[in-house]
Design a protein around this motif. Sequence first.
Motif, PDB file in Angstrom:
ATOM      1  N   PHE A  77       0.991  -1.116  -0.033  1.00  0.00           N
ATOM      2  CA  PHE A  77      -0.021  -0.036  -0.074  1.00  0.00           C
ATOM      3  C   PHE A  77       0.822   1.196  -0.176  1.00  0.00           C
ATOM      4  CE2 PHE A  77      -3.289   3.117   1.304  1.00  0.00           C
ATOM      5  CZ  PHE A  77      -4.159   2.738   0.560  1.00  0.00           C
ATOM      6  N   ALA A  78       1.807   1.500   0.798  1.00  0.00           N
ATOM      7  CA  ALA A  78       2.872   2.551   0.669  1.00  0.00           C
ATOM      8  C   ALA A  78       3.454   2.601  -0.740  1.00  0.00           C
ATOM      9  CB  ALA A  78       4.164   2.151   1.571  1.00  0.00           C
ATOM     10  N   THR A  79       3.634   1.542  -1.415  1.00  0.00           N
ATOM     11  CA  THR A  79       4.156   1.828  -2.723  1.00  0.00           C
ATOM     12  C   THR A  79       3.019   2.257  -3.660  1.00  0.00           C
ATOM     13  OG1 THR A  79       5.615  -0.316  -2.488  1.00  0.00           O
ATOM     14  CG2 THR A  79       5.167   0.321  -4.776  1.00  0.00           C
ATOM     15  N   TYR A  80       2.025   1.662  -3.634  1.00  0.00           N
ATOM     16  CA  TYR A  80       0.950   2.293  -4.439  1.00  0.00           C
ATOM     17  C   TYR A  80       0.549   3.860  -4.037  1.00  0.00           C
ATOM     18  CZ  TYR A  80      -3.726   2.794  -6.057  1.00  0.00           C
ATOM     19  OH  TYR A  80      -5.067   3.441  -6.784  1.00  0.00           O
ATOM     20  N   CYS A  81       0.739   4.349  -2.912  1.00  0.00           N
ATOM     21  CA  CYS A  81       0.524   5.713  -2.674  1.00  0.00           C
ATOM     22  C   CYS A  81       1.822   6.567  -2.936  1.00  0.00           C
ATOM     23  CB  CYS A  81       0.088   5.722  -1.033  1.00  0.00           C
ATOM     24  SG  CYS A  81      -1.532   5.340  -0.765  1.00  0.00           S
ATOM     25  N   THR A  82       2.899   5.909  -3.287  1.00  0.00           N
ATOM     26  CA  THR A  82       4.254   6.479  -3.522  1.00  0.00           C
ATOM     27  C   THR A  82       4.748   6.976  -2.058  1.00  0.00           C
ATOM     28  OG1 THR A  82       3.480   8.504  -4.304  1.00  0.00           O
ATOM     29  CG2 THR A  82       4.061   6.676  -5.822  1.00  0.00           C
ATOM     30  N   ALA A  83       4.293   6.563  -0.935  1.00  0.00           N
ATOM     31  CA  ALA A  83       4.703   6.859   0.310  1.00  0.00           C
ATOM     32  C   ALA A  83       5.800   5.743   0.723  1.00  0.00           C
ATOM     33  CB  ALA A  83       3.789   6.833   1.300  1.00  0.00           C
ATOM     34  N   ASP A  84       6.853   6.320   1.626  1.00  0.00           N
ATOM     35  CA  ASP A  84       7.825   5.838   2.042  1.00  0.00           C
ATOM     36  C   ASP A  84       7.496   4.731   3.318  1.00  0.00           C
ATOM     37  OD1 ASP A  84       9.828   7.097   0.512  1.00  0.00           O
ATOM     38  OD2 ASP A  84      10.306   8.493   2.092  1.00  0.00           O
ATOM     39  N   HIS A  85       6.362   4.954   3.919  1.00  0.00           N
ATOM     40  CA  HIS A  85       6.196   3.829   5.142  1.00  0.00           C
ATOM     41  C   HIS A  85       4.595   3.821   5.260  1.00  0.00           C
ATOM     42  CE1 HIS A  85      10.421   4.641   6.611  1.00  0.00           C
ATOM     43  NE2 HIS A  85      10.089   6.062   6.500  1.00  0.00           N
ATOM     44  N   ALA A  86       4.158   2.768   5.605  1.00  0.00           N
ATOM     45  CA  ALA A  86       2.384   2.501   6.286  1.00  0.00           C
ATOM     46  C   ALA A  86       2.497   1.723   7.185  1.00  0.00           C
ATOM     47  CB  ALA A  86       2.003   1.803   4.926  1.00  0.00           C
ATOM     48  N   VAL A  87       1.580   2.114   8.151  1.00  0.00           N
ATOM     49  CA  VAL A  87       1.342   1.383   9.353  1.00  0.00           C
ATOM     50  C   VAL A  87      -0.144   0.978   9.374  1.00  0.00           C
ATOM     51  CG1 VAL A  87       1.044   1.460  11.845  1.00  0.00           C
ATOM     52  CG2 VAL A  87       3.108   2.809  10.487  1.00  0.00           C
ATOM     53  N   ILE A 230      -2.287   3.798   7.896  1.00  0.00           N
ATOM     54  CA  ILE A 230      -1.414   5.161   7.812  1.00  0.00           C
ATOM     55  C   ILE A 230      -0.385   5.169   6.836  1.00  0.00           C
ATOM     56  CG2 ILE A 230      -0.291   6.945   9.045  1.00  0.00           C
ATOM     57  CD1 ILE A 230      -1.574   5.523  11.558  1.00  0.00           C
ATOM     58  N   THR A 231      -0.234   6.424   5.839  1.00  0.00           N
ATOM     59  CA  THR A 231       0.739   6.344   5.125  1.00  0.00           C
ATOM     60  C   THR A 231       1.640   7.684   5.441  1.00  0.00           C
ATOM     61  OG1 THR A 231      -0.392   7.439   3.508  1.00  0.00           O
ATOM     62  CG2 THR A 231      -0.149   5.003   3.100  1.00  0.00           C
ATOM     63  N   THR A 232       2.847   7.704   5.293  1.00  0.00           N
ATOM     64  CA  THR A 232       3.759   8.887   5.507  1.00  0.00           C
ATOM     65  C   THR A 232       5.099   8.696   4.769  1.00  0.00           C
ATOM     66  OG1 THR A 232       4.539  10.342   7.199  1.00  0.00           O
ATOM     67  CG2 THR A 232       4.377   7.862   7.842  1.00  0.00           C
ATOM     68  N   ASP A 233       5.661   9.837   4.704  1.00  0.00           N
ATOM     69  CA  ASP A 233       7.141   9.778   4.334  1.00  0.00           C
ATOM     70  C   ASP A 233       8.115   9.925   5.486  1.00  0.00           C
ATOM     71  OD1 ASP A 233       6.497   9.432   1.613  1.00  0.00           O
ATOM     72  OD2 ASP A 233       6.866  11.530   1.084  1.00  0.00           O
ATOM     73  N   SER A 234       7.587  10.168   6.702  1.00  0.00           N
ATOM     74  CA  SER A 234       8.244  10.585   7.729  1.00  0.00           C
ATOM     75  C   SER A 234       8.532   9.324   8.728  1.00  0.00           C
ATOM     76  CB  SER A 234       7.461  11.506   8.795  1.00  0.00           C
ATOM     77  OG  SER A 234       7.949  11.724   9.959  1.00  0.00           O
ATOM     78  N   LYS A 235       9.851   8.883   8.685  1.00  0.00           N
ATOM     79  CA  LYS A 235      10.212   7.531   9.465  1.00  0.00           C
ATOM     80  C   LYS A 235       9.616   7.883  11.009  1.00  0.00           C
ATOM     81  CE  LYS A 235      14.116   4.683  10.824  1.00  0.00           C
ATOM     82  NZ  LYS A 235      15.462   4.624  10.457  1.00  0.00           N
ATOM     83  N   ASP A 236       9.914   8.988  11.524  1.00  0.00           N
ATOM     84  CA  ASP A 236       9.540   9.284  12.996  1.00  0.00           C
ATOM     85  C   ASP A 236       8.014   9.063  13.136  1.00  0.00           C
ATOM     86  OD1 ASP A 236      12.095   9.633  13.674  1.00  0.00           O
ATOM     87  OD2 ASP A 236      11.996  12.029  13.461  1.00  0.00           O
ATOM     88  N   VAL A 237       7.188   9.674  12.165  1.00  0.00           N
ATOM     89  CA  VAL A 237       5.735   9.578  12.484  1.00  0.00           C
ATOM     90  C   VAL A 237       5.436   7.895  12.507  1.00  0.00           C
ATOM     91  CG1 VAL A 237       3.421   9.973  11.372  1.00  0.00           C
ATOM     92  CG2 VAL A 237       5.215  11.821  11.796  1.00  0.00           C
ATOM     93  N   ALA A 238       5.868   7.351  11.269  1.00  0.00           N
ATOM     94  CA  ALA A 238       5.616   5.975  11.220  1.00  0.00           C
ATOM     95  C   ALA A 238       6.143   5.163  12.479  1.00  0.00           C
ATOM     96  CB  ALA A 238       6.315   5.196  10.163  1.00  0.00           C
ATOM     97  N   GLN A 239       7.164   5.457  12.874  1.00  0.00           N
ATOM     98  CA  GLN A 239       7.706   4.678  14.229  1.00  0.00           C
ATOM     99  C   GLN A 239       6.743   4.824  15.380  1.00  0.00           C
ATOM    100  OE1 GLN A 239      11.864   5.465  14.655  1.00  0.00           O
ATOM    101  NE2 GLN A 239      12.474   3.906  13.228  1.00  0.00           N
ATOM    102  N   ARG A 240       6.455   6.186  15.441  1.00  0.00           N
ATOM    103  CA  ARG A 240       5.634   6.300  16.748  1.00  0.00           C
ATOM    104  C   ARG A 240       4.266   5.876  16.493  1.00  0.00           C
ATOM    105  NH1 ARG A 240       8.507  11.405  16.480  1.00  0.00           N
ATOM    106  NH2 ARG A 240       6.704  12.431  14.943  1.00  0.00           N
TER     107      ARG A 240
END
Length: 408
Positions: A77-87, A230-240
Amino acid sequence: MSETNVDTESESDHARRIDTEPTEPPTSETAATEELEGSVSIAEPDVSDAVVERVQSVIDGGGLADGPEVRAFEDEFATYCTADHAVATSNGTTALHAALEAFGVGEGDAVITSPFSFVASANAIRLAGATPVFADIDPETYTLDPDAVEAVLKRRSDIVGLLPVHLYGLAADMPALNALADDDDLFVLEDACQAHGARIDGERVGSIGDAACFSFYPTKNMTTGEGGIITTDSKDVAQRAQQFVNHGRGQSGTGGYEHLDLGHNFRMTSIAGAIGSGQLERLPDFNEARRETAAYYNEHLAELPLETPTEPRGYRHVYHQYTVQTDSPAERDALAETLEAYDVDSAIYYDTPIHQQPAYESLSTAAASFPKAERAAETVLSLPVHPGLSDVERRTVVKAVTDHYTSQ
């Protein structure tokens, strides 16, 4: 009728497996020879045999909780949205809540959002300990009006973020909202729960704001039964976010009993992850079928005295709902009655704005007036647009609406 610019570009090349081919709008010849459908549903979830097999494989393997199927779905899903991370999460509301927690939202903070949406968008802000502050909508798109947002920002100093809702499958005015957020150093969290695959100038929602949240409820453009992400390019947001949805555990995995912070059990199941991977493969075709039905409705309802959906230039609407607007509340109710007489489902999303909900009476923002949102709530009506509609069913919907106006 609102001006539309329906982009019929196919996304089929992005699909890894095509289960169904979208149907073509009926020709005049077929319209003359085929009878109308007896009953047309407002939604019809479509789960393929291949997905059933995937689910059975998970069950047979015994690992039903948050496992490798969820990790795979997150990556896809992250790839589909061109986002770096998905939770992945248990539903769209928990995705919104976890994302807000990941941004550090809490008591004393305020977040601007739309009063014309499902209540979960504002509820998530409250559940994170903050206050939802509403701004009125653009009456053409039903999404947050950037001018109304700017007016709120000028009179309040406690705003920490924006939570625009991509309603009915159409993205909010993200370029303007991002610009406002940049000026005031605010985060932007997209509520994309109704907009899987929607785009602005070729960029998919889910990668336009600082983070985005999706729902996979059965009526959405794709489903996992219940679920969110959740999708985001922020590693910190994804980890939290990942930590929050897993009881505040560290990032070493789902096992262990080291809890670094307060959290919830908002995890997605492996069964839901397996369903999600299969549904994501079919999402381009699902969306294309919705758009073809919308184009058919736009053409055949163009001369009637009601507003059909707007698709601004450069935007790609994915029609989670095909929502028309009547001249008055009485006319909306009369049209719904006519559709019911034809055994065609319709629905009102949403007949009570959030600021007028009983659960919001205690909020100071509930006393405000949002005339455009209130007008929409009184006059909108959604017609069947799910990808399972047949040519006959689409003609049935058009005939019911047309007969309503021509028989008056």
